[in-house]
Design a protein around this motif. Structure first.
Motif, PDB file in Angstrom:
ATOM      1  N   GLN A  62      25.783 -43.237  18.550  1.00 23.40           N
ATOM      2  CA  GLN A  62      26.411 -42.712  17.334  1.00 23.40           C
ATOM      3  C   GLN A  62      26.099 -41.222  17.165  1.00 23.40           C
ATOM      4  OE1 GLN A  62      28.447 -44.667  15.242  1.00 23.40           O
ATOM      5  NE2 GLN A  62      28.999 -42.653  14.510  1.00 23.40           N
ATOM      6  N   GLU A  63      24.867 -40.847  17.408  1.00 24.93           N
ATOM      7  CA  GLU A  63      24.427 -39.457  17.262  1.00 24.93           C
ATOM      8  C   GLU A  63      25.148 -38.517  18.238  1.00 24.93           C
ATOM      9  OE1 GLU A  63      20.257 -37.096  18.126  1.00 24.93           O
ATOM     10  OE2 GLU A  63      20.155 -39.085  17.209  1.00 24.93           O
ATOM     11  N   HIS A  64      25.429 -39.001  19.426  1.00 23.81           N
ATOM     12  CA  HIS A  64      26.046 -38.173  20.470  1.00 23.81           C
ATOM     13  C   HIS A  64      27.503 -38.564  20.738  1.00 23.81           C
ATOM     14  CE1 HIS A  64      22.216 -36.307  21.442  1.00 23.81           C
ATOM     15  NE2 HIS A  64      21.683 -37.509  21.334  1.00 23.81           N
ATOM     16  N   LYS A  65      28.099 -39.251  19.788  1.00 27.90           N
ATOM     17  CA  LYS A  65      29.459 -39.766  19.935  1.00 27.90           C
ATOM     18  C   LYS A  65      30.461 -38.664  20.296  1.00 27.90           C
ATOM     19  CE  LYS A  65      33.021 -42.165  17.335  1.00 27.90           C
ATOM     20  NZ  LYS A  65      33.367 -42.864  16.110  1.00 27.90           N
ATOM     21  N   SER A  66      30.399 -37.537  19.640  1.00 21.67           N
ATOM     22  CA  SER A  66      31.334 -36.441  19.916  1.00 21.67           C
ATOM     23  C   SER A  66      31.224 -35.963  21.360  1.00 21.67           C
ATOM     24  CB  SER A  66      31.101 -35.268  18.970  1.00 21.67           C
ATOM     25  OG  SER A  66      31.375 -35.641  17.657  1.00 21.67           O
ATOM     26  N   LEU A  67      30.004 -35.826  21.841  1.00 24.61           N
ATOM     27  CA  LEU A  67      29.781 -35.409  23.225  1.00 24.61           C
ATOM     28  C   LEU A  67      30.357 -36.439  24.192  1.00 24.61           C
ATOM     29  CD1 LEU A  67      28.442 -33.659  25.454  1.00 24.61           C
ATOM     30  CD2 LEU A  67      26.394 -35.094  25.127  1.00 24.61           C
ATOM     31  N   PHE A  68      30.093 -37.715  23.947  1.00 25.04           N
ATOM     32  CA  PHE A  68      30.591 -38.766  24.837  1.00 25.04           C
ATOM     33  C   PHE A  68      32.119 -38.794  24.865  1.00 25.04           C
ATOM     34  CE2 PHE A  68      26.437 -41.084  23.696  1.00 25.04           C
ATOM     35  CZ  PHE A  68      25.757 -40.475  24.739  1.00 25.04           C
ATOM     36  N   GLU A  69      32.738 -38.692  23.694  1.00 24.13           N
ATOM     37  CA  GLU A  69      34.211 -38.677  23.636  1.00 24.13           C
ATOM     38  C   GLU A  69      34.767 -37.461  24.373  1.00 24.13           C
ATOM     39  OE1 GLU A  69      35.571 -40.939  19.616  1.00 24.13           O
ATOM     40  OE2 GLU A  69      34.674 -38.958  19.352  1.00 24.13           O
ATOM     41  N   GLN A  70      34.167 -36.307  24.145  1.00 30.12           N
ATOM     42  CA  GLN A  70      34.626 -35.077  24.795  1.00 30.12           C
ATOM     43  C   GLN A  70      34.547 -35.211  26.315  1.00 30.12           C
ATOM     44  OE1 GLN A  70      32.252 -31.643  23.848  1.00 30.12           O
ATOM     45  NE2 GLN A  70      33.096 -30.459  25.536  1.00 30.12           N
ATOM     46  N   LYS A  71      33.415 -35.672  26.832  1.00 33.48           N
ATOM     47  CA  LYS A  71      33.229 -35.804  28.274  1.00 33.48           C
ATOM     48  C   LYS A  71      34.170 -36.848  28.862  1.00 33.48           C
ATOM     49  CE  LYS A  71      30.077 -32.720  28.825  1.00 33.48           C
ATOM     50  NZ  LYS A  71      30.362 -31.494  29.565  1.00 33.48           N
ATOM     51  N   TRP A  72      34.402 -37.935  28.139  1.00 27.01           N
ATOM     52  CA  TRP A  72      35.326 -38.975  28.599  1.00 27.01           C
ATOM     53  C   TRP A  72      36.726 -38.382  28.779  1.00 27.01           C
ATOM     54  CZ3 TRP A  72      35.025 -44.140  29.963  1.00 27.01           C
ATOM     55  CH2 TRP A  72      36.248 -44.809  30.086  1.00 27.01           C
ATOM     56  N   HIS A  73      37.200 -37.697  27.745  1.00 21.78           N
ATOM     57  CA  HIS A  73      38.568 -37.143  27.787  1.00 21.78           C
ATOM     58  C   HIS A  73      38.689 -36.005  28.796  1.00 21.78           C
ATOM     59  CE1 HIS A  73      40.021 -39.829  24.769  1.00 21.78           C
ATOM     60  NE2 HIS A  73      39.060 -39.469  23.932  1.00 21.78           N
ATOM     61  N   GLU A  74      37.655 -35.199  28.947  1.00 18.41           N
ATOM     62  CA  GLU A  74      37.675 -34.155  29.968  1.00 18.41           C
ATOM     63  C   GLU A  74      37.799 -34.769  31.366  1.00 18.41           C
ATOM     64  OE1 GLU A  74      34.158 -31.754  29.655  1.00 18.41           O
ATOM     65  OE2 GLU A  74      34.799 -30.837  27.776  1.00 18.41           O
ATOM     66  N   TYR A  75      37.037 -35.805  31.610  1.00 23.10           N
ATOM     67  CA  TYR A  75      37.005 -36.388  32.935  1.00 23.10           C
ATOM     68  C   TYR A  75      38.286 -37.163  33.269  1.00 23.10           C
ATOM     69  CZ  TYR A  75      35.177 -38.507  37.135  1.00 23.10           C
ATOM     70  OH  TYR A  75      34.987 -38.886  38.445  1.00 23.10           O
ATOM     71  N   PHE A  76      38.786 -37.928  32.303  1.00 26.09           N
ATOM     72  CA  PHE A  76      39.930 -38.792  32.592  1.00 26.09           C
ATOM     73  C   PHE A  76      41.281 -38.180  32.238  1.00 26.09           C
ATOM     74  CE2 PHE A  76      36.444 -41.939  32.395  1.00 26.09           C
ATOM     75  CZ  PHE A  76      36.600 -42.458  33.656  1.00 26.09           C
ATOM     76  N   SER A  77      41.308 -36.944  31.803  1.00 28.56           N
ATOM     77  CA  SER A  77      42.599 -36.282  31.493  1.00 28.56           C
ATOM     78  C   SER A  77      43.230 -35.735  32.756  1.00 28.56           C
ATOM     79  CB  SER A  77      42.396 -35.138  30.509  1.00 28.56           C
ATOM     80  OG  SER A  77      42.025 -35.666  29.270  1.00 28.56           O
TER      81      SER A  77
END
Length: 77
Positions: A62-77
């Motif tokens: 939860q604390e690092h949710k923004s980072l995880f979402e950002q990295k997910w979308h960067e990698y899979f875009s």
């Protein structure tokens, strides 16, 4: 297997072939393992982690949710 974060002895990562699933991440420490959906933060599965450890991991996700979402979308875009 991109590693996103290492904290408290846990490695937070995702597999490079999982872009067809909703955003999630895997967490491991030695023999222990968990999978969390990122939005909303929810435990998908776990192995050899107790309730206290899972609660701590949920807080970290939860604390690092923004980072995880950002990295997910960067990698899979």
């Amino acid at each position: 297997m991109p590693t996103i974060l290492r904290i408290l002895g846990f490695r937070f990562f995702f597999f490079s072939n999982e872009g067809s699933e909703p955003p999630h991440l895997h967490v491991e420490n030695a023999e222990a393992y968990a999978k969390f959906w990122i939005s909303p933060v929810e435990l998908a599965s776990s192995y050899q982690l107790n309730a206290k450890e899972l609660n701590e991991l949920r807080k970290l996700v939860q604390e690092h949710k923004s980072l995880f979402e950002q990295k997910w979308h960067e990698y899979f875009s």
